[in-house]
Each structure stands twice: as structure tokens, then as C-alpha cells.
Design an enzyme around this catalytic site. Structure first.
Site, PDB file in Angstrom:
ATOM      1  N   GLN A 143     -10.601  -2.593  -2.688  1.00  0.00           N
ATOM      2  CA  GLN A 143     -11.785  -1.842  -2.271  1.00  0.00           C
ATOM      3  C   GLN A 143     -12.964  -2.140  -3.196  1.00  0.00           C
ATOM      4  O   GLN A 143     -14.115  -2.236  -2.752  1.00  0.00           O
ATOM      5  CB  GLN A 143     -11.482  -0.344  -2.291  1.00  0.00           C
ATOM      6  CG  GLN A 143     -12.659   0.549  -1.923  1.00  0.00           C
ATOM      7  CD  GLN A 143     -13.093   0.396  -0.482  1.00  0.00           C
ATOM      8  OE1 GLN A 143     -12.283   0.507   0.436  1.00  0.00           O
ATOM      9  NE2 GLN A 143     -14.371   0.140  -0.270  1.00  0.00           N
TER      10      GLN A 143
ATOM     11  N   ARG B  89       0.875  -1.174   0.000  1.00  0.00           N
ATOM     12  CA  ARG B  89       0.000   0.000   0.000  1.00  0.00           C
ATOM     13  C   ARG B  89       0.909   1.220   0.000  1.00  0.00           C
ATOM     14  O   ARG B  89       1.691   1.428   0.940  1.00  0.00           O
ATOM     15  CB  ARG B  89      -0.899   0.006   1.237  1.00  0.00           C
ATOM     16  CG  ARG B  89      -1.802   1.246   1.342  1.00  0.00           C
ATOM     17  CD  ARG B  89      -2.602   1.206   2.628  1.00  0.00           C
ATOM     18  NE  ARG B  89      -3.320   2.436   2.869  1.00  0.00           N
ATOM     19  CZ  ARG B  89      -4.565   2.688   2.481  1.00  0.00           C
ATOM     20  NH1 ARG B  89      -5.231   1.752   1.812  1.00  0.00           N
ATOM     21  NH2 ARG B  89      -5.143   3.841   2.748  1.00  0.00           N
TER      22      ARG B  89
ATOM     23  N   ARG C 268     -14.514  -5.585   3.207  1.00  0.00           N
ATOM     24  CA  ARG C 268     -13.091  -5.576   2.853  1.00  0.00           C
ATOM     25  C   ARG C 268     -12.422  -6.856   3.333  1.00  0.00           C
ATOM     26  O   ARG C 268     -11.597  -7.450   2.630  1.00  0.00           O
ATOM     27  CB  ARG C 268     -12.376  -4.367   3.488  1.00  0.00           C
ATOM     28  CG  ARG C 268     -12.757  -3.002   2.971  1.00  0.00           C
ATOM     29  CD  ARG C 268     -12.335  -2.763   1.532  1.00  0.00           C
ATOM     30  NE  ARG C 268     -10.935  -2.982   1.274  1.00  0.00           N
ATOM     31  CZ  ARG C 268      -9.941  -2.137   1.608  1.00  0.00           C
ATOM     32  NH1 ARG C 268     -10.205  -1.000   2.215  1.00  0.00           N
ATOM     33  NH2 ARG C 268      -8.691  -2.424   1.309  1.00  0.00           N
TER      34      ARG C 268
ATOM     35  N   ASP D 134     -15.985  10.097  -2.205  1.00  0.00           N
ATOM     36  CA  ASP D 134     -14.720   9.889  -1.489  1.00  0.00           C
ATOM     37  C   ASP D 134     -14.263  11.251  -0.979  1.00  0.00           C
ATOM     38  O   ASP D 134     -14.792  12.292  -1.376  1.00  0.00           O
ATOM     39  CB  ASP D 134     -13.694   9.277  -2.448  1.00  0.00           C
ATOM     40  CG  ASP D 134     -12.463   8.738  -1.723  1.00  0.00           C
ATOM     41  OD1 ASP D 134     -12.456   8.711  -0.479  1.00  0.00           O
ATOM     42  OD2 ASP D 134     -11.504   8.347  -2.410  1.00  0.00           O
TER      43      ASP D 134
ATOM     44  N   CYS E 178     -15.782   4.752   0.691  1.00  0.00           N
ATOM     45  CA  CYS E 178     -14.695   3.838   1.059  1.00  0.00           C
ATOM     46  C   CYS E 178     -14.086   4.146   2.427  1.00  0.00           C
ATOM     47  O   CYS E 178     -13.328   3.330   2.967  1.00  0.00           O
ATOM     48  CB  CYS E 178     -13.624   3.824  -0.018  1.00  0.00           C
ATOM     49  SG  CYS E 178     -12.918   5.444  -0.382  1.00  0.00           S
TER      50      CYS E 178
ATOM     51  N   HIS F 155      -7.177   1.040  -6.668  1.00  0.00           N
ATOM     52  CA  HIS F 155      -7.488   0.486  -5.346  1.00  0.00           C
ATOM     53  C   HIS F 155      -8.380  -0.746  -5.534  1.00  0.00           C
ATOM     54  O   HIS F 155      -9.558  -0.741  -5.178  1.00  0.00           O
ATOM     55  CB  HIS F 155      -8.203   1.549  -4.508  1.00  0.00           C
ATOM     56  CG  HIS F 155      -8.241   1.268  -3.045  1.00  0.00           C
ATOM     57  ND1 HIS F 155      -7.693   0.146  -2.473  1.00  0.00           N
ATOM     58  CD2 HIS F 155      -8.789   1.989  -2.010  1.00  0.00           C
ATOM     59  CE1 HIS F 155      -7.881   0.175  -1.162  1.00  0.00           C
ATOM     60  NE2 HIS F 155      -8.543   1.280  -0.860  1.00  0.00           N
TER      61      HIS F 155
END
Length: 330
Positions: free
Chosen positions: A138, A108, A317, A231, A272, A135
Site C-alpha cells: 500500500q 494477506r 496499487r 483509515d 487506503c 502493509h
């Protein structure tokens, strides 16, 4: 033909077919059922993975760790400052060393090129926990949440509000195009996705019978949407100096009760996380004091409503990451 992802890296969803993504979603549902019923599934005992975090996280770290423990894996977490990667040791050399120690590597961080180089040099499956461009883990959680609410995903209308250039918006557009979901990016014209990626996704969507739409009109974006998604306005790693500009550009795209009322009557809200929907964070307080707004990308009313599925989404997740780990290491 059966799907086999053993030994594959999970770097971006453009690398995967519709059938492979659907397989991972089905596997996620099965792992969630086992978790909810208390059925042990330590299928990968005796193996080890390492989590490389150049960007901090709550959900990504916890999801990978719990998923790994449930599968019986040993886990090493390396945060910024505890690894020599890119400092005293090249990314290439770090990857080759870690590939000797571990059965899988999560990364990450910043550039997509870094996670791709780790995958190329390490010799083991590598999973993208987030880069500036994509991503993918996600997205599996997002689609699983949508499927849980609507029973299926093909043909649904998905609208992303806000800065549509970021890693989340890019990845949503990709997964929608792969699964036949109609995707709309609704935001300022100067914050739209890169043309090349848009054209790629349009071709993918056409093959699935869906479409990609870019608009700066809120009514067009919200109308008949089954999923409204947003987001944060300033991504991790961006300078604080961009807040003023982003607030001016994006304030009218805040997901509100009025937007939800324009959407499909069964519409859900997704995010998210983390979300700035109130002033209960340090940044939230600072923005309120400096710019006079107490809600940013979503109103608190929407965030706390029954239509908001953000915590189901966050939980998913764990189940979807478990599926990715298992499918690539089994």
C-alpha cells in the site's frame, strides 16, 4: 551501484534501503506508462504465483491478479477455507509445498510472523499483502500518488489522522522516514504507534533530513500538511465491540473541509480504502443507526472533493505491485 532485488521477499519496508524503494517507485512509473499506452509487458511468461488470503480484499486481490496477468504469470487464488494452512497442515509445511509449485507467494492475513515464516521456509520470494503489523505494498502506491501530484516527495509534510497504531500508520511512518518526508501522527495519545518503532523511524528520518512528530492537536497536525491521510477506525479482525470506544476517541479527528483548509493550499487527501464516508454500506448504515453518525473517518465532502486522490491511489496499487513482482522474480 545498480539495484538488484531478484529473489528477495517483500515483507516490510524496514528491510529495504531508500535507494531500493526509489527503484521500485521508478519501475512502477515505467509499468504504469506501459499500461496506459497499451505496450505489452509479459516479461514473466511461464511462471506461476499463488495468492494466500486469510483476510478478504478487493484492491489487493485485484491488483495482484491483474499485475500478474499483465506480466504473463499464472495465478492461483486461495481464500479462507480453501487451504489447510494452519489447520491440518502447519505453516512451515504449507510453505515448503507451495515453494515447490510456485515461483512466488503472496500472503494477506494476520501475524507478521506468519508471512516471515512462509518466506523463510518456501525458498521463493514472498510478498506481504497485509498483516496486522505492516502493509508495505500500500505504501508504494501512496508514495507514487504523492509523487504524481507534487513531482517529488522529499521534504513534504504528511499527516496521518486517527488510530496511529495500525498496520497502515506503521508502514506510512516507515516509508516517510526512509524517503525524507516529514511524518506526523495526529490522534489520541492512547492510539499512538509503539515507542520502539517510533524511535527507529526517528533515527531513519534524521538520516534523511526529516522528522517524526506525534501530537493529539488537530491544528498542529493539519498546519502546512501536503498530504492528509486517514483509515477506518476499526480494522479487519477487530471485534465490533470496539466501535463505541473508537467513535468517542476518534470522532474529532475525522478529516473535514476545515482540516483541509488548515493545510497547505495544494494539499491532497488520501485513504487506503474502503472508506466509511457515507451510509451506502451495510456497516455504514448500522453505525448510523446505532451511534447517530453518517460519516466516520472522513467527511463525504472531502472524500468527493477535487483534493481527494483516493482512486488514483487505488489504481496505483496495481502498478506498484507489478513492480514488486517483476523486480523480485525477473
Amino acid at each position: 551501484m545498480p539495484v538488484n532485488l531478484k529473489g528477495r521477499s517483500f515483507l516490510k519496508l524496514l528491510d529495504f534501503t531508500t535507494e531500493e524503494i526509489e527503484y521500485l517507485l521508478d519501475l512502477s512509473e515505467e509499468f504504469k506508462r506501459m499500461k496506459m499506452t497499451g505496450m505489452p509487458h509479459k516479461y514473466l511468461e511461464g511462471r506461476n504465483i499463488v495468492l494466500l488470503f486469510e483476510k478478504t480484499s478487493t484492491r489487493t486481490r485485484c491488483s495482484f491478479e491483474v499485475a500478474a496477468y499483465d506480466l504473463g504469470l499464472g495465478v492461483t487464488y486461495l481464500e479462507p477455507g480453501t487451504s489447510q494452512m494452519g489447520k491440518k497442515e502447519s505453516i512451515e509445511d504449507t510453505a515448503r509445498v507451495l515453494g515447490r509449485f510456485y515461483d512466488g507467494i503472496e500472503y494477506r492475513g494476520f501475524s507478521q510472523k506468519i508471512v516471515e515464516e512462509i518466506a523463510e521456509k518456501s525458498g521463493v520470494p514472498v510478498w506481504n499483502g497485509l498483516t496486522d503489523e505492516f502493509h508495505p505494498t500500500q505504501m508504494l502506491a501512496d508514495v507514487l500518488t504523492i509523487k504524481e501530484n507534487f513531482g517529488q516527495v522529499k521534504g513534504l509534510n504528511f499527516t496521518y489522522f486517527g488510530d496511529a497504531r495500525n498496520n497502515v500508520a506503521n508502514s506510512i511512518m516507515v516509508v516517510c522516514s526512509k524517503l525524507g518526508i516529514n511524518f506526523t501522527a495526529c490522534g489520541p495519545k492512547e492510539l499512538m504507534p509503539e515507542k520502539e518503532l517510533v524511535e527507529t523511524c526517528k533515527e531513519l528520518a534524521k538520516a534523511q533530513g526529516s522528522k517524526i512528530t506525534l501530537t493529539d492537536d488537530i491544528k498542529t497536525g493539519a498546519k502546512d500538511a501536503h498530504v492528509l491521510y486517514t483509515d477506518i477506525w476499526v480494522s479487519m479482525g477487530e471485534p465490533d465491540s470496539v466501535w463505541d470506544e473508537r467513535i468517542k476517541l476518534l470522532q474529532k479527528y475525522r478529516v473535514s473541509k476545515e482540516m483541509m483548509e488548515m493545510a497547505n493550499e495544494d494539499a491532497i487527501f488520501l485513504h487506503c480504502l474502503p472508506s466509511f464516508h457515507d451510509t451506502n454500506t451495510t456497516i455504514g448504515k448500522e453505525i448510523a443507526e446505532k451511534f447517530g453518525i453518517e460519516e466516520m473517518e472522513v467527511s463525504d465532502e472531502v472524500f468527493e472533493s477535487a483534493q481527494s486522490k483516493v482512486f488514483d491511489q487505488a489504481e496505483n496499487r496495481m502498478h506498484t505491485i507489478k513492480a514488486v513482482i517483476y523486480a523480485t522474480l525477473k
